[in-house]
Design an enzyme around this catalytic site. Structure first.
Site, PDB file in Angstrom:
ATOM      1  CG  ASP A   1      20.115 104.123   9.844  1.00 12.64           C
ATOM      2  OD1 ASP A   1      21.177 103.886  10.425  1.00 12.64           O
ATOM      3  OD2 ASP A   1      20.022 104.839   8.832  1.00 12.64           O
ATOM      4  CE1 TYR A   2      13.544 101.726  17.289  1.00 17.54           C
ATOM      5  CE2 TYR A   2      12.785 103.845  16.427  1.00 17.54           C
ATOM      6  CZ  TYR A   2      12.604 102.741  17.254  1.00 17.54           C
ATOM      7  OH  TYR A   2      11.483 102.654  18.039  1.00 17.54           O
TER       8      TYR A   2
END
Length: 237
Positions: A103-104
């Site tokens: 994920d970011y």
């Protein structure tokens, strides 16, 4: 050569993920969006693009281990122009692609390669490779919550496979817990969703190992090539 096989041979994604890219209209051949999964291409003459980036087969296969910082995407392009992990690999001349995603907001271990066959192997569910995370979560876990987590949780439209969870420590002052979590699935934002499902939302998340491959002393934002021992281990899983 069939289009999904060609994309895999370029190291972009596994054949299964390549088909997803095609269905999402991310693939062009000679400037036209690919509509058919069965499309055959001439790898010597056709121009293939994925997410607007021209791809080609590479003679040199490379295998990179990156300690991903938070705030980087693990796709090549992003509609919001956020920085990509590819931007970090300044000294890598070959075009490489992430094996799976982080994920970011998540940091930690990420493999990148142009070896499509290895990407396919490492992302295929049947191999059940443990992914180890350290999570900082809100609150103190009960024994029932820990047991439910380990047995698998219902998230959205599926139930997660049994997972491993160990409480590293609990900070009574801040009311936060540090957890070691091991899963072998790769659902979107799975660890975050699992923690939320037991009412302990993630505050920070880092992946520290993939099977027996560890970050060790690799600093955040740094990367290195896999050792022969590490590569042999991954190829023989």
């Amino acid at each position: 050569m069939r289009i999904n096989k060609y994309i895999a041979s370029c190291g972009v994604a596994s054949r299964r993920k390549a088909e997803e890219l095609i269905l999402n209209k991310k693939v062009k051949v000679n400037g036209k969006i690919v509509e058919e999964l069965s499309l055959q291409i001439d790898e010597n003459n056709d121009v293939v693009e994925v997410d607007g980036v021209k791809i080609s087969t590479s003679e040199n296969t490379v295998y990179i281990l990156l300690n991903k910082p938070e705030g980087y995407i693990t796709t090549v392009k992003d509609q919001f122009d956020r920085p990509s992990v590819i931007d970090i690999l300044s000294s890598v001349s070959e075009r490489v692609y992430p094996v799976g995603r982080l994920d970011y907001e998540t940091s930690g271990l990420l493999l990148l390669t142009n070896d499509g066959d290895l990407t396919y192997k490492l992302t295929h569910p049947k191999h059940e490779i443990d992914k180890t995370y350290v999570a900082r979560v809100k609150g103190k876990l009960t024994e029932e919550e820990i047991s439910n987590f380990r047995q698998g949780l219902y998230i959205e439209d599926y139930k997660t496979a049994p997972a491993k969870l160990r409480v590293i420590k609990y900070d009574n002052v801040q009311d936060v817990s540090m957890l070691e979590i091991k899963i072998h699935e790769g659902k979107n934002r799975q660890v975050r969703k699992m923690c939320k499902a037991i009412n302990h939302p993630v505050l920070r998340l880092k992946r520290v190992a993939l099977g027996k491959i560890n970050l060790n002393d690799l600093k955040i934002g740094e990367y290195r090539h896999l050792t022969n021992e590490e590569l042999n281990y991954l190829k023989n899983i």
